[in-house]
Design a protein around this motif. Structure first.
Motif, short mmCIF file in Angstrom:
data_model
loop_
_atom_site.label_atom_id
_atom_site.label_comp_id
_atom_site.label_asym_id
_atom_site.label_seq_id
_atom_site.Cartn_x
_atom_site.Cartn_y
_atom_site.Cartn_z
N TRP A 234 49.12 41.51 2.69
CA TRP A 234 47.94 41.94 0.94
C TRP A 234 47.27 42.20 1.03
O TRP A 234 46.15 43.54 0.95
CB TRP A 234 48.04 41.07 -0.26
CG TRP A 234 47.75 41.76 -1.50
CD1 TRP A 234 46.61 41.58 -2.17
CD2 TRP A 234 47.62 42.76 -2.13
NE1 TRP A 234 46.32 42.20 -3.49
CE2 TRP A 234 47.15 42.93 -3.57
CE3 TRP A 234 49.34 43.91 -2.37
CZ2 TRP A 234 47.14 43.99 -4.02
CZ3 TRP A 234 49.31 44.85 -2.89
CH2 TRP A 234 47.67 45.68 -4.36
N PRO A 235 45.93 41.45 1.86
CA PRO A 235 44.38 41.55 2.73
C PRO A 235 44.53 43.30 3.66
O PRO A 235 43.92 44.19 3.66
CB PRO A 235 43.56 40.41 3.56
CG PRO A 235 44.97 39.37 2.93
CD PRO A 235 46.03 39.92 2.27
N GLY A 236 45.30 43.11 4.85
CA GLY A 236 45.89 43.83 5.56
C GLY A 236 46.35 45.46 4.75
O GLY A 236 46.13 46.47 5.80
N LEU A 237 46.65 45.59 3.53
CA LEU A 237 46.42 47.11 2.72
C LEU A 237 45.86 47.21 2.06
O LEU A 237 46.04 48.05 1.39
CB LEU A 237 47.94 46.22 1.98
CG LEU A 237 49.10 46.38 2.88
CD1 LEU A 237 50.30 46.22 1.69
CD2 LEU A 237 50.02 47.44 2.98
N ARG A 238 44.25 46.63 2.36
CA ARG A 238 43.54 46.98 1.31
C ARG A 238 42.91 48.44 1.47
O ARG A 238 43.06 48.63 -0.18
CB ARG A 238 41.42 46.15 1.74
CG ARG A 238 40.63 46.63 1.38
CD ARG A 238 39.49 45.98 1.68
NE ARG A 238 39.19 45.00 1.63
CZ ARG A 238 38.89 43.61 1.62
NH1 ARG A 238 37.88 43.95 2.39
NH2 ARG A 238 38.80 41.93 1.07
#
Length: 317
Positions: A234-238
């Motif tokens: 999820w953080p990598g898809l910001r």
């Protein structure tokens, strides 16, 4: 001849040799600039013809009484169109339907697309088949899809037949597109099915940019599947989720083709949206100025929603 005298005599020749490469470099830069200008010119012309000029005309016509076909020239009427617009119950119905469609479709479609992207983001045999199957509705014309689903939603259509088969005739179904309670949800379901593959591909491209080393480190730390998704995926898809959110919202608020083909705004304006009302008013009823006022309000609405979304999803670091 002394060394200083020889150096002074050689300075003009050195300066001439250095001046020639500079002139050639400037000439090359000017040539590249001309080539670049020629390549950009078609795009600029298209933007002027199909974006900037229509937007300017929309702003101008919204304050006039212009009609598509009229024996008299248009004249300035001030805020009359907006006064009429804000007292029009059809406009408020279209505004509610537009927000209703967006509030349901945006989170459901983005979440479903992410789920599909996670499922096909694996290296196994046959995964390309599922990627193709999920993406086929996207490359199919929305008009064709709308006509197909209109037949499926009929009282004797495929949807009711499946409901009767699955429930052993306990549920008989309904006339989905002629019922004020089911018309908009039926269009929502079809719209999500049709466009989810496009955003699935965008989610998939974002997933594939996340370094594999992060997942390996999470495995070494004993992270569960949910923890890897929460703290790595999820953080990598910001950046991806910001793009997804904005594009889905704009597409949802611009709903038109499905309404035009499947329900024509009915029943009782339960599926009328702002874009459909603007097109119907401008072309069918030939009230160009009034349609421009609706389009102007819609433009401000979409711009505001996009700016708010961009602010809320900004990189706070």
């Amino acid at each position: 001849m002394s060394i200083s005298t020889a150096a002074a005599a050689a300075e003009p020749a050195i300066e001439a040799r250095t001046r020639r490469p500079r002139r050639r470099l400037k000439a090359a830069e000017r040539h590249e600039a001309r080539i670049g200008a020629l390549m950009v010119t078609p795009a600029v012309i298209l933007l002027l013809l199909f974006f900037f000029i229509p937007v300017i005309l929309c702003f101008i016509l919204a304050f006039t009484n212009a009609r598509l076909i009229a024996p008299e020239p248009a004249h300035f009427t001030g805020l009359d169109n907006f006064t009429r617009l804000f007292s029009d119950p059809v406009f408020w119905a279209s505004l509610r339907n537009t927000f209703y469609f967006g509030l349901v479709v945006v989170p459901v479609q983005s979440a479903f697309a992410l789920l599909l992207a996670l499922l096909i983001n694996v290296k196994t045999r046959g995964v390309n088949f599922f990627r193709t199957m999920y993406f086929i509705p996207v490359v199919t014309s929305i008009v064709v899809v709308s006509i197909l689903w209109r037949f499926m939603y009929q009282p004797d259509g495929l949807v009711n037949s499946l409901l009767q088969t699955v429930t052993f005739n306990v549920v008989q179904g309904t006339d989905w597109l002629n019922n004020t309670k089911t018309a908009m949800p039926a269009i929502m379901f079809m719209s999500i099915w049709q466009a989810v593959g496009f955003h699935m591909v965008i989610w998939l491209s974002g997933l594939q940019t996340i370094p594999e080393e992060r997942y390996e480190a999470a495995d070494l730390d004993g992270a569960t599947t949910w923890q890897k998704f929460r703290y790595v995926t999820w953080p990598g898809l910001r950046a991806t989720r910001t793009f997804i959110l904005v594009t889905i919202t704009i597409a949802a608020l611009s709903l038109f083709a499905q309404i035009n083909v499947m329900t024509a705004g009915g029943p009782l304006n339960s599926t009328t949206t702002m874009v459909y009302q603007a097109v119907r008013t401008g072309y069918q009823q030939q009230q160009t100025a009034y349609a421009s006022a609706i389009s102007l309000i819609f433009f401000i609405l979409v711009l505001t929603v996009s700016l708010v979304q961009r602010y809320l999803t900004r990189d706070k670091d």
